[in-house]
Design an enzyme around this catalytic site. Sequence first.
Site, PDB file in Angstrom:
ATOM      1  N   VAL A  17       0.891  -1.156   0.000  1.00 24.49           N
ATOM      2  CA  VAL A  17       0.000   0.000   0.000  1.00 24.49           C
ATOM      3  C   VAL A  17       0.929   1.206   0.000  1.00 24.49           C
ATOM      4  CG1 VAL A  17      -1.694   1.317   1.305  1.00 24.49           C
ATOM      5  CG2 VAL A  17      -1.844  -1.162   1.232  1.00 24.49           C
ATOM      6  N   PRO A  18       1.048   1.863  -1.143  1.00 23.98           N
ATOM      7  CA  PRO A  18       2.164   2.792  -1.362  1.00 23.98           C
ATOM      8  C   PRO A  18       2.040   4.111  -0.624  1.00 23.98           C
ATOM      9  CG  PRO A  18       0.749   2.765  -3.282  1.00 23.98           C
ATOM     10  CD  PRO A  18       0.145   1.797  -2.303  1.00 23.98           C
ATOM     11  N   CYS A  19       2.200   4.080   0.667  1.00 28.92           N
ATOM     12  CA  CYS A  19       2.057   5.312   1.424  1.00 28.92           C
ATOM     13  C   CYS A  19       3.242   6.239   1.168  1.00 28.92           C
ATOM     14  CB  CYS A  19       1.914   5.020   2.912  1.00 28.92           C
ATOM     15  SG  CYS A  19       3.214   4.008   3.577  1.00 28.92           S
ATOM     16  N   HIS A  20       4.305   5.730   0.556  1.00 29.55           N
ATOM     17  CA  HIS A  20       5.435   6.601   0.250  1.00 29.55           C
ATOM     18  C   HIS A  20       5.108   7.526  -0.912  1.00 29.55           C
ATOM     19  CE1 HIS A  20       5.745   2.858  -2.040  1.00 29.55           C
ATOM     20  NE2 HIS A  20       6.284   3.558  -2.996  1.00 29.55           N
TER      21      HIS A  20
END
Length: 290
Positions: free
Chosen positions: A257-260
């Site tokens: 889950v690409p929170c970056h």
Amino acid sequence: MNAIAKLKTDITPDGPDYNTVRRVIELITEDYRDQPSLETIADRLGQSPTQLQKTFTRWAGLSPKAFLQAVTLDHAKRLLREEDLPLLETSFEVGLSGPSRLHDLFVTHEAMSPGEWKAKGGGLVIRYGFHISPFGLALIMVTDRGLAGLAFSDSGDEKACLEDMSCRWPNAQYVEDLQATMPYAARIFEPSKWSSEQPLRVVLIGTDFQVRVWESLLKIPMGRAVTYSDIARDIGQPTAMRAVGAAVGRNPVSFVVPCHRALGKNGDLTGYHWGLTRKRAMLGWEAGRA
DNA sequence: TTGGTAATCGACA
DNA sequence: TGTCGATTACCAA
């Protein structure tokens, strides 16, 4: 080398590169005003420029020069600015158990509320293991429903990392099981193994609001970025950006889950649970593959 | 530019 | 109910 150590290193042979990359990113961030040359950096690290050159291309898929640009504030701004196409709006219908992320790693996810989670009692078993990844040591946690947690740690901090994760689900039973987690590690960090035919199964354990935020993150394509207010708008609560920030920060399955890919409105990298340097590294790494 | 600050909202105690 | 953010927009030096 014992079997376990072998398991750890076999996953991504280039894993140790991250240590070099991390230090370079730190150096650049410290005095980015000076735009340090490759030679300067190599010198500070006690390596030869050619050696450094090789490490970078292997790790990032970019020349060092391009990589430096990718880690720069300017580039982050560009990720936001090139928003001609409707980022969050399109992709896929994202419903529970639907596939998402049109452009890169496909995942199917199901949500589990804290209530549901609790109702199952301590019966749930979480298998975990540490593996070498392009971003340092990766702690992977799986249930029989799929991937539940992904965290990062520098070597030596494994214990704190495990604790950080395991206290989120206090009732579960934790078992170290590298055999179970290894296939996930191999798949997640190897873009050539990303496929829409066999999506990665993920269980999102969190409140309704958090799950909605994480679903929104899943829609951001590789190598792109959005702001916290973009996400707030996407979930239909334009003024809740602050709450969105808090929810993003609790994402238990980082990277997948690409929170970056969530940035401040002006392109600043505002925060990252596992360290801003790692956030930069991920964005740079993706820039080389997008 | 830089720095302080109010508005805002979900999570937690 | 009261506090605390991985936020923002705005206003003053």
